[in-house]
Motif scaffolding. Structure first.
Motif, PDB file in Angstrom:
ATOM      1  N   VAL A 119     -16.925  -6.637  13.290  1.00 37.87           N
ATOM      2  CA  VAL A 119     -15.558  -6.323  14.332  1.00 37.87           C
ATOM      3  C   VAL A 119     -14.453  -6.449  13.389  1.00 37.87           C
ATOM      4  O   VAL A 119     -13.203  -5.890  14.061  1.00 37.87           O
ATOM      5  CB  VAL A 119     -15.607  -8.557  14.817  1.00 37.87           C
ATOM      6  CG1 VAL A 119     -14.516  -8.861  15.167  1.00 37.87           C
ATOM      7  CG2 VAL A 119     -16.689  -8.573  15.187  1.00 37.87           C
ATOM      8  N   SER A 120     -14.404  -6.564  11.902  1.00 38.35           N
ATOM      9  CA  SER A 120     -13.429  -6.641  11.617  1.00 38.35           C
ATOM     10  C   SER A 120     -13.088  -5.241  11.602  1.00 38.35           C
ATOM     11  O   SER A 120     -11.814  -4.430  11.020  1.00 38.35           O
ATOM     12  CB  SER A 120     -13.290  -6.887  10.766  1.00 38.35           C
ATOM     13  OG  SER A 120     -13.782  -6.902   9.279  1.00 38.35           O
ATOM     14  N   VAL A 126      -9.787 -15.884   7.188  1.00 39.07           N
ATOM     15  CA  VAL A 126      -9.523 -14.834   8.026  1.00 39.07           C
ATOM     16  C   VAL A 126      -7.364 -14.412   7.550  1.00 39.07           C
ATOM     17  O   VAL A 126      -7.535 -13.029   7.787  1.00 39.07           O
ATOM     18  CB  VAL A 126      -9.310 -15.371   9.262  1.00 39.07           C
ATOM     19  CG1 VAL A 126      -9.283 -14.109   9.912  1.00 39.07           C
ATOM     20  CG2 VAL A 126     -10.660 -15.763   9.487  1.00 39.07           C
ATOM     21  N   THR A 175      -7.723  -9.862  13.171  1.00 40.25           N
ATOM     22  CA  THR A 175      -7.764 -11.226  13.332  1.00 40.25           C
ATOM     23  C   THR A 175      -7.996 -12.379  13.751  1.00 40.25           C
ATOM     24  O   THR A 175      -7.985 -13.551  13.681  1.00 40.25           O
ATOM     25  CB  THR A 175      -6.607 -11.547  11.833  1.00 40.25           C
ATOM     26  OG1 THR A 175      -5.359 -11.578  12.541  1.00 40.25           O
ATOM     27  CG2 THR A 175      -6.773 -11.259  10.580  1.00 40.25           C
ATOM     28  N   LEU A 209      -9.429 -11.040   5.703  1.00 41.90           N
ATOM     29  CA  LEU A 209      -9.311 -10.152   6.051  1.00 41.90           C
ATOM     30  C   LEU A 209      -8.238  -9.475   6.706  1.00 41.90           C
ATOM     31  O   LEU A 209      -7.940  -8.280   6.339  1.00 41.90           O
ATOM     32  CB  LEU A 209      -9.786 -10.792   7.665  1.00 41.90           C
ATOM     33  CG  LEU A 209     -11.479 -10.563   7.619  1.00 41.90           C
ATOM     34  CD1 LEU A 209     -11.777 -11.307   9.485  1.00 41.90           C
ATOM     35  CD2 LEU A 209     -12.410  -9.758   7.189  1.00 41.90           C
ATOM     36  N   THR A 261     -19.375  -9.239  10.108  1.00 38.47           N
ATOM     37  CA  THR A 261     -17.480  -9.348  10.402  1.00 38.47           C
ATOM     38  C   THR A 261     -17.179  -7.847   9.908  1.00 38.47           C
ATOM     39  O   THR A 261     -16.052  -7.382  10.124  1.00 38.47           O
ATOM     40  CB  THR A 261     -17.207 -10.215   8.704  1.00 38.47           C
ATOM     41  OG1 THR A 261     -18.050 -11.317   9.011  1.00 38.47           O
ATOM     42  CG2 THR A 261     -16.109 -10.207   8.402  1.00 38.47           C
ATOM     43  N   ARG A 295     -10.082 -15.301  15.796  1.00 36.18           N
ATOM     44  CA  ARG A 295     -11.614 -16.082  15.235  1.00 36.18           C
ATOM     45  C   ARG A 295     -12.341 -16.089  16.363  1.00 36.18           C
ATOM     46  O   ARG A 295     -13.203 -16.030  16.124  1.00 36.18           O
ATOM     47  CB  ARG A 295     -10.593 -16.661  14.840  1.00 36.18           C
ATOM     48  CG  ARG A 295     -10.243 -16.865  13.531  1.00 36.18           C
ATOM     49  CD  ARG A 295      -9.702 -18.301  13.141  1.00 36.18           C
ATOM     50  NE  ARG A 295      -8.510 -19.332  14.235  1.00 36.18           N
ATOM     51  CZ  ARG A 295      -8.769 -20.228  14.267  1.00 36.18           C
ATOM     52  NH1 ARG A 295      -9.477 -20.685  12.888  1.00 36.18           N
ATOM     53  NH2 ARG A 295      -7.959 -20.995  14.484  1.00 36.18           N
ATOM     54  N   ALA A 300      -7.860  -5.686   7.892  1.00 34.39           N
ATOM     55  CA  ALA A 300      -8.841  -5.882   9.595  1.00 34.39           C
ATOM     56  C   ALA A 300      -7.462  -6.115   9.956  1.00 34.39           C
ATOM     57  O   ALA A 300      -6.751  -5.679  10.414  1.00 34.39           O
ATOM     58  CB  ALA A 300      -8.885  -7.091   9.639  1.00 34.39           C
ATOM     59  N   LEU A 342     -14.716 -13.076  16.221  1.00 35.06           N
ATOM     60  CA  LEU A 342     -15.739 -13.291  15.193  1.00 35.06           C
ATOM     61  C   LEU A 342     -16.702 -14.566  15.280  1.00 35.06           C
ATOM     62  O   LEU A 342     -17.237 -13.610  14.810  1.00 35.06           O
ATOM     63  CB  LEU A 342     -14.355 -13.110  13.585  1.00 35.06           C
ATOM     64  CG  LEU A 342     -15.401 -13.155  12.392  1.00 35.06           C
ATOM     65  CD1 LEU A 342     -15.787 -12.259  11.825  1.00 35.06           C
ATOM     66  CD2 LEU A 342     -13.951 -13.423  11.615  1.00 35.06           C
TER      67      LEU A 342
END
Length: 283
Positions: free
Chosen positions: A122-123, A162, A185, A177, A119, A187, A182, A190
């Protein structure tokens, strides 16, 4: 349990919350020789953990993703729910046959490390762990993990916020997120990243016979755990309250707390980080 969004399209109106595509996830994750052999996405179910527990006799590597759960549960049997497609709500079935059962307690911690690392990557949000396996952004909870024995295996359930907005959060101490700023977002990427990271850690852990130190899992967990070094309040299963300083994690994954009667290893309990002024944030 209703059908997959790929096979049984259902209407959705929020452009910020598009459905996951089962075919894309299956193609990306269920490769020959990989851990994940089946990835299924359903529009709605009661509990993805309960659904996979009913299939516990099958080979490991099943992944069930629910766009909405009507009877989701967290640790300590707490009720849990969130708007459809607002997060990642999924369960996986594992059979760590080469690992002694006494070491299976590391599985939810392993999942926490994998989910937090993926997480963050990626975010772009700095995600840490609160013992045993809550994902945190600062003092607010981003995700939780529930591990349950099922037949000869274990079902791991993960719920990660998320795109929830402030007025959709289940409790004031939660976060998503999106609220954490983030960079994405989306998904799909992620979920793929989280499952791949869990697979890497799981294979390494199994190859080491579940030895968390030999596999590097112990060091990885300690490096991400925001609980260590903090003053904590622990509600133990028998009703006893333990207050002290968290000093580390032992070889069994237990939290080491230096309390009023000396060091104590906590295997289960509800942990609250205590702020310097003595005030505990909302769980």
């Amino acid at each position: 349990m209703t059908g997959s969004p790929d096979s049984t399209p259902s209407p959705w109106t929020d452009p910020d919350r598009p459905p996951l595509r089962e075919a894309d996830l299956q193609r990306a994750l269920a490769s020959a020789g990989g851990l994940w052999r089946e990835v299924r996405v359903v529009a709605e179910t009661g509990s993805s953990n309960a659904d996979l527990a009913a299939r516990a006799a099958e080979d490991e590597g099943l992944v069930l993703v629910a766009e909405y759960q009507s009877a989701g549960r967290g640790r300590l049997d707490r009720a849990w729910t969130a708007p459809a497609r607002s997060g990642l709500f999924f369960s996986v079935l594992l059979h760590p046959e080469d690992v002694p059962v006494a070491r299976w307690g590391w599985l939810p911690l392993l999942a926490g490390v994998g989910a937090a690392e993926a997480t963050t990557r990626v975010s772009g949000v700095d995600v840490r762990l609160k013992w045993p396996n809550d994902l945190m952004v600062g003092e607010r909870k981003l995700a939780g993990i529930l591990a349950e024995r099922a037949g000869t295996g274990v079902v791991l359930g993960i719920g990660l916020n998320v795109s929830l907005r402030e007025d959709e959060l289940p409790v004031p101490g939660a976060i998503s997120l999106a609220l954490a700023g983030a960079g994405t977002t989306d998904r799909g990427p992620l979920l793929r990243a989280v499952l791949r990271e869990i697979e890497t850690l799981y294979r390494r852990w199994c190859a080491a016979g579940g030895d968390a130190r030999a596999s590097g899992l112990h060091d990885a967990y300690v490096g991400m755990c925001a609980t260590i070094g903090r003053r904590v309040r622990v509600q133990l299963p028998a009703g006893r309250l333990l207050v002290g300083t968290a000093t580390g994690i032992d070889d069994d994954g237990r939290l080491l707390v230096d309390g009023p009667d000396g060091p104590e290893a906590v295997g289960a309990g509800d942990v609250v980080h205590v702020r310097p002024g003595g005030e505990a944030p909302q769980a």
